[in-house]
Design a protein around this motif. Sequence first.
Motif, short mmCIF file in Angstrom:
data_model
loop_
_atom_site.label_atom_id
_atom_site.label_comp_id
_atom_site.label_asym_id
_atom_site.label_seq_id
_atom_site.Cartn_x
_atom_site.Cartn_y
_atom_site.Cartn_z
N ALA A 17 76.90 24.34 83.09
CA ALA A 17 76.50 25.08 81.90
C ALA A 17 75.00 24.93 81.63
CB ALA A 17 77.30 24.60 80.69
N PHE A 18 74.49 23.74 81.88
CA PHE A 18 73.05 23.49 81.68
C PHE A 18 72.22 24.35 82.63
CE2 PHE A 18 69.19 21.17 82.82
CZ PHE A 18 68.63 20.96 81.56
N ILE A 19 72.62 24.42 83.89
CA ILE A 19 71.89 25.23 84.87
C ILE A 19 71.89 26.70 84.46
CG2 ILE A 19 71.92 26.08 87.25
CD1 ILE A 19 72.93 23.32 88.10
N LEU A 20 73.04 27.20 84.03
CA LEU A 20 73.13 28.60 83.62
C LEU A 20 72.28 28.86 82.37
CD1 LEU A 20 76.91 29.46 84.13
CD2 LEU A 20 74.96 30.06 85.58
N ALA A 21 72.27 27.90 81.44
CA ALA A 21 71.49 28.07 80.22
C ALA A 21 70.00 28.14 80.52
CB ALA A 21 71.78 26.93 79.24
N VAL A 22 69.53 27.24 81.36
CA VAL A 22 68.11 27.22 81.73
C VAL A 22 67.74 28.49 82.50
CG1 VAL A 22 66.34 26.04 83.09
CG2 VAL A 22 67.95 24.72 81.72
N ALA A 23 68.59 28.88 83.43
CA ALA A 23 68.34 30.08 84.23
C ALA A 23 68.30 31.33 83.35
CB ALA A 23 69.41 30.23 85.31
N ALA A 24 69.23 31.42 82.41
CA ALA A 24 69.25 32.57 81.50
C ALA A 24 68.00 32.60 80.63
CB ALA A 24 70.50 32.54 80.63
N GLY A 25 67.59 31.43 80.15
CA GLY A 25 66.39 31.38 79.32
C GLY A 25 65.15 31.82 80.07
N LEU A 26 65.00 31.35 81.29
CA LEU A 26 63.83 31.75 82.07
C LEU A 26 63.90 33.24 82.43
CD1 LEU A 26 61.92 29.74 84.66
CD2 LEU A 26 62.50 32.09 85.24
N GLY A 27 65.10 33.72 82.75
CA GLY A 27 65.25 35.13 83.09
C GLY A 27 64.87 36.04 81.92
N VAL A 28 65.32 35.68 80.73
CA VAL A 28 64.99 36.49 79.54
C VAL A 28 63.49 36.52 79.30
CG1 VAL A 28 65.20 36.61 77.03
CG2 VAL A 28 67.23 36.19 78.43
N PHE A 29 62.85 35.37 79.40
CA PHE A 29 61.42 35.33 79.10
C PHE A 29 60.56 35.82 80.26
CE2 PHE A 29 62.59 33.32 75.26
CZ PHE A 29 61.51 33.48 74.40
N LEU A 30 61.12 35.85 81.47
CA LEU A 30 60.41 36.54 82.54
C LEU A 30 60.39 38.04 82.25
CD1 LEU A 30 59.02 36.71 85.28
CD2 LEU A 30 61.28 36.73 86.37
#
Length: 242
Positions: free
Chosen positions: A124-137
């Motif tokens: 869940a942590f990996i998905l949360a971080v990945a989603a956050g970076l994807g949104v701000f990219l």
Amino acid sequence: CLAEKPMKKKQLETIIDKIKESCMSVLPIALIILLLSFTVCPLPNGIFISFVAGVCLLTVGLGLFSLGAELSMERIGGHIGASLTKSRNIPIIAIMSLIVGVLITISEPDLHVLAGYTGEQKFAFILAVAAGLGVFLAVAVMRIIFGVKFKYIIAAGYGIIVILAVISYIVDPKFLAIAFDAGGVTTGAMSVPFVMSIGAGIAAISSQNEDDSSFGLMSVCSIGPIISVLLMGLAGGFENIA
């Protein structure tokens, strides 16, 4: 044959430069450990030999890994950025930027190391971080396309971080540190060349001043993982963390 010699020489110089960079990252920590082993905390002979061998292999391996990631990710990212911008389809550009950001973050080795400290919440942590970076990219890409000033995005993003950090500290401060560490995933060997090349590819086509438009891309992307992990913590995602 004469043309191949300068090319091979240049490739060798590039490999040496990457190994030197990895030396600058690994050797300071290795020297500190060696100093401690010779003074206050002696290491057994077997562990000492394994440590020295590991440092040597890590230095060479990290240099080669960085070289391969840079050569492949820069080219792929540049082509993706240029192709997305040529399409002139804003929703497609935003969605593809988000998807690419998520996928490249999941492949980041640094993230998996950090996620190991979250225990059962690793996936869940990996998905949360990945989603956050994807949104701000996607946000960073939109900023380049629409010409929004960098200071507005940074002020808004870090303003949200400060508010969430204060709330998190009041509610439960145990996940606050790991949230800010999550922002460091944007400085990984996979993320940096790929994200920077996407920004450069988009800026080269969508604006007249490529350097100004792509400036601060990584700092914008680092906002996302921090916010996503803080929100995850507030939602109770780190209940079992030590």
